[in-house]
Design an enzyme around this catalytic site. Structure first.
Site, PDB file in Angstrom:
ATOM      1  N   HIS A  80     -15.871 -76.234  20.741  1.00  0.00           N
ATOM      2  CA  HIS A  80     -15.320 -77.695  20.099  1.00  0.00           C
ATOM      3  C   HIS A  80     -14.829 -78.783  21.707  1.00  0.00           C
ATOM      4  CE1 HIS A  80     -11.554 -76.675  21.278  1.00  0.00           C
ATOM      5  NE2 HIS A  80     -11.516 -74.874  20.767  1.00  0.00           N
ATOM      6  N   ASP A  82     -12.538 -80.542  22.241  1.00  0.00           N
ATOM      7  CA  ASP A  82     -11.201 -81.470  23.015  1.00  0.00           C
ATOM      8  C   ASP A  82     -10.515 -80.296  23.361  1.00  0.00           C
ATOM      9  OD1 ASP A  82     -11.838 -80.268  20.600  1.00  0.00           O
ATOM     10  OD2 ASP A  82      -9.703 -81.123  19.783  1.00  0.00           O
ATOM     11  N   ASP A 143     -10.157 -72.984  26.032  1.00  0.00           N
ATOM     12  CA  ASP A 143     -10.166 -73.236  23.891  1.00  0.00           C
ATOM     13  C   ASP A 143     -10.933 -74.689  24.751  1.00  0.00           C
ATOM     14  OD1 ASP A 143     -10.237 -73.396  22.168  1.00  0.00           O
ATOM     15  OD2 ASP A 143      -7.570 -73.233  22.366  1.00  0.00           O
ATOM     16  N   GLU A 177     -11.014 -79.860  17.168  1.00  0.00           N
ATOM     17  CA  GLU A 177     -10.894 -79.474  16.726  1.00  0.00           C
ATOM     18  C   GLU A 177      -9.297 -78.874  16.765  1.00  0.00           C
ATOM     19  OE1 GLU A 177      -9.333 -74.662  16.452  1.00  0.00           O
ATOM     20  OE2 GLU A 177      -8.940 -76.389  18.288  1.00  0.00           O
ATOM     21  N   GLU A 178      -8.863 -79.371  17.837  1.00  0.00           N
ATOM     22  CA  GLU A 178      -7.538 -79.300  18.410  1.00  0.00           C
ATOM     23  C   GLU A 178      -6.764 -80.259  17.673  1.00  0.00           C
ATOM     24  OE1 GLU A 178      -6.448 -77.065  20.018  1.00  0.00           O
ATOM     25  OE2 GLU A 178      -7.924 -76.352  21.836  1.00  0.00           O
ATOM     26  N   ASP A 200     -14.856 -69.860  19.925  1.00  0.00           N
ATOM     27  CA  ASP A 200     -13.444 -69.899  19.947  1.00  0.00           C
ATOM     28  C   ASP A 200     -12.203 -69.121  19.812  1.00  0.00           C
ATOM     29  OD1 ASP A 200     -11.814 -72.316  20.457  1.00  0.00           O
ATOM     30  OD2 ASP A 200     -11.747 -72.834  18.372  1.00  0.00           O
ATOM     31  N   HIS A 381      -3.699 -73.296  25.857  1.00  0.00           N
ATOM     32  CA  HIS A 381      -2.644 -74.725  25.456  1.00  0.00           C
ATOM     33  C   HIS A 381      -2.050 -74.990  26.962  1.00  0.00           C
ATOM     34  CE1 HIS A 381      -3.816 -75.087  20.981  1.00  0.00           C
ATOM     35  NE2 HIS A 381      -4.799 -74.986  21.996  1.00  0.00           N
TER      36      HIS A 381
END
Length: 409
Positions: A80, A82, A143, A177-178, A200, A381
């Site tokens: 992904h 994002d 990520d 995705e997030e 991922d 994150h």
């Protein structure tokens, strides 16, 4: 110039691609489309075929097969675009810590931000390796930009090593995705793969084909506000009733008290006044029967509270996604191939349940079986995110091994 997976990753993290669930757009932020357009040009320069980037930011391409066999499945690899909204992904300034010695890593001296094995003991697993870390002010973006870098690097490796037979390989990079929307507009038919893998996951060796069943519940309490000096037998304080409701749920079945396959109720929002209070819960469980039981429990508590305070409480429950295991188990050979690929790469597979969701879960229910493979990063994150270079290199190797094994079998 031949780029390595590290070169690619360090260039990709410069793109600000945080998603935003409040915009109601796809992609939710313009930076994701800018990044997708950059990747589109890169894929064109590599000579890939069937390259397409749609208006929603879904980028797809094909590495044509080089095998003479006619029955080799078309497989896919997905990552992904994002990064998480939890911390800024703008002006990411990574650095490489060479030959990590097992001690503290000062990320930002001015703000006293230190990546320490005392707080993150998993660091000890990477002593002697080179690590990519943040400057302590942003997340890193492993990520899932590590996943993107790994997929493209694997494609280039296969191009440069035609002696490795493989069928058609489809790759896709998707937005959002997030914020749980990565698979919403993913065109499975256009992708055209028999199955796929999302790159991922976290630490090296992770292989995941189980995730939570997930729902969100909005519980609304309607009260009656009158002057508190004259409130006896008249006032109904919705905040107090909501609090009564909340404490009726099992106190140990919350995220901070659960692990592995244990599900939970998670109160993520509490907004209230005397006249109206809204509780927002997310409900999670790997087991479908227990998941349904959790939803029924919230409905039961709603009826129970309404018996004491008639008409006070209403509830709305919406399913979000389901455990992909039920879609993967009928095609377990795709897990067996990934396990074998890791072993061929001298990696010990770690088959673990995802305590969360993944694009692969939604894609599996859309007809594309899609387990999840490690991308190598840890502490996603946040400012303490890091990725061992060796883990990214091994992820590239695993992708290539999967492609080889599928053609061979």
């Amino acid at each position: 110039m031949n780029q390595t997976v590290v070169d690619r990753f360090l260039s990709y993290v410069k793109f600000d691609t945080q998603s935003d669930e409040l915009t109601n757009l796809t992609p939710s932020t313009p930076g994701q489309m800018i990044f997708a357009q950059h990747l589109e040009q890169e894929l064109k320069s590599l000579g890939l075929e069937n390259i397409s980037l749609d208006e929603n930011g879904y980028l797809m391409a094909t590495l044509p097969g080089n095998t003479k066999k006619s029955d080799v499945p078309t497989i896919g690899f997905i990552a992904h675009l994002d990064t998480s909204p939890d911390l800024s992904g703008r002006h990411v300034s990574p650095r490489i810590v060479e030959n990590y010695d097992g001690g503290d890593i000062t990320l930002n001296a001015d703000n006293n931000v230190v990546l320490s094995p005392n707080q993150f003991p998993e660091l000890k697993d990477y002593i002697g390796q080179d690590l990519i870390v943040t400057d302590g002010t942003t997340l890193l973006g492993a990520d899932d930009k590590a996943g993107i870098a790994e997929i493209i690097s694997a494609v280039v490796y296969l191009q440069n090593h035609p002696e490795i037979e493989h069928g058609d390989i489809r790759i896709a990079f998707n937005p959002d995705e997030e914020i749980g929307k990565g698979a919403h507009k993913f065109d499975v038919e256009r992708f055209g793969a028999d199955w796929a893998y999302t790159m991922d996951g976290g630490a090296i060796g992770e292989l995941e084909y189980e995730n939570f069943n997930a729902a969100v519940a909005k519980v609304t309490f309607t009260g009656l506000n009158v002057h508190p000096g004259y409130a006896k037998h008249k006032m109904l304080n919705s905040i107090r009733v909501a609090n009564q409701y909340a404490i009726m749920l099992p106190r140990w079945e919350t995220p901070e008290h659960t692990e592995d396959y244990e599900g939970f109720y998670h109160l993520i929002g509490f907004e209230g006044s005397v006249e109206k209070t809204v509780l927002t819960y997310i409900i999670r469980d790997h087991d479908r029967a227990r998941f349904e039981s959790r939803k029924r429990e919230l409905e039961h508590l709603t009826r129970k509270v309404n018996c004491e305070f008639p008409g006070c409480v209403s509830i709305e429950i919406k399913d979000q996604y389901f455990n992909m295991r039920e879609k993967i188990e009928p095609v377990m050979h795709i897990i067996d191939i990934a396990v074998e690929a890791m072993k061929e790469s001298d990696i010990t597979p770690k088959v673990v349940p995802i305590r969360g969701g993944t694009d692969g879960a939604q894609l599996s229910f859309k007809g594309l079986p899609c387990p999840n493979i490690f991308a190598g990063g840890l502490n996603f994150h946040g400012r303490y995110e890091f990725v061992p270079i060796k883990s990214m290199e091994k992820a590239v190797e695993v992708i290539c091994q999967i492609c080889r094994l599928v053609a061979q079998k």
